[in-house]
Scaffold this motif. Sequence first.
Motif, PDB file in Angstrom:
ATOM      1  N   UNK A   1       0.818  -1.210   0.000  1.00  0.00           N
ATOM      2  CA  UNK A   1       0.000   0.000   0.000  1.00  0.00           C
ATOM      3  C   UNK A   1       0.852   1.259   0.000  1.00  0.00           C
TER       4      UNK A   1
ATOM      5  N   UNK B   1       0.492   5.544   1.329  1.00  0.00           N
ATOM      6  CA  UNK B   1      -0.197   6.288   2.390  1.00  0.00           C
ATOM      7  C   UNK B   1      -0.707   7.631   1.888  1.00  0.00           C
TER       8      UNK B   1
ATOM      9  N   UNK C   1       2.641  11.048   2.619  1.00  0.00           N
ATOM     10  CA  UNK C   1       3.765  10.248   2.135  1.00  0.00           C
ATOM     11  C   UNK C   1       4.544   9.637   3.295  1.00  0.00           C
ATOM     12  N   UNK C   2       4.767   8.345   3.213  1.00  0.00           N
ATOM     13  CA  UNK C   2       5.504   7.654   4.265  1.00  0.00           C
ATOM     14  C   UNK C   2       6.750   7.020   3.687  1.00  0.00           C
ATOM     15  N   UNK C   3       7.595   7.858   3.095  1.00  0.00           N
ATOM     16  CA  UNK C   3       8.850   7.337   2.545  1.00  0.00           C
ATOM     17  C   UNK C   3       9.920   7.333   3.632  1.00  0.00           C
ATOM     18  N   UNK C   4      11.008   6.626   3.348  1.00  0.00           N
ATOM     19  CA  UNK C   4      12.144   6.617   4.271  1.00  0.00           C
ATOM     20  C   UNK C   4      13.047   7.788   3.906  1.00  0.00           C
TER      21      UNK C   4
ATOM     22  N   UNK D   1      16.894   7.839   3.006  1.00  0.00           N
ATOM     23  CA  UNK D   1      17.432   6.927   1.996  1.00  0.00           C
ATOM     24  C   UNK D   1      17.183   7.481   0.602  1.00  0.00           C
TER      25      UNK D   1
ATOM     26  N   UNK E   1      17.106   3.145  -2.874  1.00  0.00           N
ATOM     27  CA  UNK E   1      17.051   2.329  -1.654  1.00  0.00           C
ATOM     28  C   UNK E   1      15.619   2.174  -1.156  1.00  0.00           C
TER      29      UNK E   1
ATOM     30  N   UNK F   1      14.157  -0.374  -3.330  1.00  0.00           N
ATOM     31  CA  UNK F   1      14.770  -1.669  -2.993  1.00  0.00           C
ATOM     32  C   UNK F   1      14.160  -2.241  -1.709  1.00  0.00           C
ATOM     33  N   UNK F   2      13.841  -1.369  -0.774  1.00  0.00           N
ATOM     34  CA  UNK F   2      13.227  -1.848   0.469  1.00  0.00           C
ATOM     35  C   UNK F   2      11.904  -2.539   0.176  1.00  0.00           C
ATOM     36  N   UNK F   3      11.238  -2.094  -0.899  1.00  0.00           N
ATOM     37  CA  UNK F   3       9.994  -2.735  -1.299  1.00  0.00           C
ATOM     38  C   UNK F   3      10.172  -4.195  -1.682  1.00  0.00           C
TER      39      UNK F   3
ATOM     40  N   UNK G   1      11.746  -6.273   0.011  1.00  0.00           N
ATOM     41  CA  UNK G   1      12.101  -6.989   1.246  1.00  0.00           C
ATOM     42  C   UNK G   1      11.519  -8.399   1.305  1.00  0.00           C
ATOM     43  N   UNK G   2      10.236  -8.521   0.954  1.00  0.00           N
ATOM     44  CA  UNK G   2       9.588  -9.824   1.103  1.00  0.00           C
ATOM     45  C   UNK G   2      10.114 -10.850   0.103  1.00  0.00           C
TER      46      UNK G   2
ATOM     47  N   UNK H   1      14.889  -1.766 -11.128  1.00  0.00           N
ATOM     48  CA  UNK H   1      15.176  -0.895 -12.261  1.00  0.00           C
ATOM     49  C   UNK H   1      14.012  -0.890 -13.248  1.00  0.00           C
TER      50      UNK H   1
ATOM     51  N   UNK I   1       7.758   1.981  -4.564  1.00  0.00           N
ATOM     52  CA  UNK I   1       8.105   1.075  -3.470  1.00  0.00           C
ATOM     53  C   UNK I   1       7.041  -0.016  -3.313  1.00  0.00           C
TER      54      UNK I   1
END
Lengths: 260, 358
Positions: A87, A89, A92-95, A98, A102, A105-107, A109-110, A138, A169
């Motif tokens: 999902x 938000x 915006x709930x970005x890191x 980073x 990045x 890339x964190x997206x 994770x799973x 990419x 993400x």
Amino acid sequence: MNVDNTKMMDIKNIVLRFGGVVAIQNISFDIFKGEIRAIIGPNGAGKSSMLNVINGFYHPQEGEVWFRGKKRGSMKPYQIAHQGIARTFQNIALFKGMSALDNIMTGRFTHMKKSIFSQIIWAGGASKEEYENREVVEKVIDFLEIQHIRKTPVGALPYGLQKRVELGRALAAQPELLLLDEPMAGMNVEEKEDMSRYILDVNNEFGTTVALIEHDMGVVMDISDRVVVMDYGKKIGDGTPDEVRNNQAVIDAYLGVSEH
Amino acid sequence: MLYREVGEFKTSYAQDSQTFPIRFDRYRYYFVIIVGLLFIPFVINDYWANAVFLPFLIYAIAALGLNILTGYCGQVSLGTGGFMAVGAYASYKLMTAFPDLNIFFVIILSGFVTALVGTLFGLPSLRIKGFYLAVATLAAQFFLIWLFNKVGWFYNYSATGMITSPSRSVGSFFITGSESTPAAKYLFCFLFVFLLAWVARNLTRGKIGRSWMAIRDMDIAAEIIGVNPLIAKLSAFAISSFYVGVAGALFFSVYLGAVEPTEAFSIQKSFIVLFMVIIGGLGSIFGSFAGAAFMVLMPVALKNLLVLQFGWSVDIAAHFEFIIIGGLIIFFLIVEPHGLAQLWNLLKQKLRIWPFPY
């Protein structure tokens, strides 16, 4: 996207209370595989609460959530992410610390499974896995046309691009169900057109099922297959954009009822 | 002129994500390693080892550890001194209980013991954040030091309550005890710094590092993309404590040789390492080294300048040291809140376009 009428998600009689406040009163609806499902309603109708229920942040007091034909027990948000629900938000709930790359890339994770020991020595598959996932990322970056900001810290990006990175993400996770909480809030017409195109393309090309909350009626009516209308925590309408547009209860909720 | 990325084309993702993507940077790094390995060991003497190199290398390990926890994962810890003490006492107990165990493995095992203790004290982080967590880790600091003072088992019931490092060697080179040479001690610490910095880099550039940074920047968003906050936070505590434990073990066995916990691992240690991380740069491997260098070298440099050059008396110089270092810390934080690492990056940006500013 051709929608086959198998239910990806079935929400049955959800009741969500915060103390005395009833945020969601006995709402049921379903999401078909491959469709774009919109949830609309005036402010405070309980739309975001509904997404938070789907997503595991809120645990409803009553009701059931069925996902891919199975009843879902009480799960933590990160477990739900592993089931294939991503999902974005409303705010915006970005890191922020980073880079865009990045963040996306964190997206992934799973999808990354290598053990910590492999990561420590950066061999035994961890680096290989990293570069394979980078390739997927990419592709997402290409798709969203954000190549030029790949290595920019997201805190330094303008609002529209941040929204796009956040969508990236969520897309990088290659979810089956994508939840978008007001993807077009605060955008100008061009940015809205871009975002609509991305949502339609995601749905068409990747076959991702999309559930979105949006206030711009023009956009909602144009891109969604079916619409749920909520007001004061109740469902007041459900159907195709045309049906909803002609629904008297919906018109009353949006335009108000004249008192004779 | 030297520092150019022009003409360097990356043709694979591996090349694009290497640690030193610019050729000049890479050569500078090799140069530092070669000087550190092949030059310094031959010229090092007791003064340079004890005043400069050993504390720098050991604090660099501790700063790397705290940077993983505070800089990358965003969990503030004031328990560093206590965790260093755990590493020190673990190494002491291991050395006395297993005299045949190689000192290298003693240090590594002390790291693991500290990792366990650190994970335990990391448990509150699942419920509390920020200042409140700092206070909880402060409790760890005081509790651990109290424990090592009170319970005789930890210092083998010695009359003084101190622990003294027995002689241990790698091959024929003594690392600890009175027969050890500065070069052997230096190389031993250098090896650990090299290994641990490499591991830190590997961890922070991959999946687990991103999960830490995700927790640091926005824990709710981290959770919805699949990061289990329990695992992310506790792994940060464990790995960070491992580093701090190794630093503590080296600090006791190789550097000091004999310690008394209240003195050597007081709350002041926690603050010094925290300052290193903040001044060096949160969330930067290079920053950990820069911060450690700053905090170790500054006092030495100032002492040399004030006492030897200006001829001040030692006690006045010592007080001025505090004032000047405090002033410099404030100055750096105002000029660049992201620390020396960020200043270094800005310098590199300038170098890239030098001598033509546009």
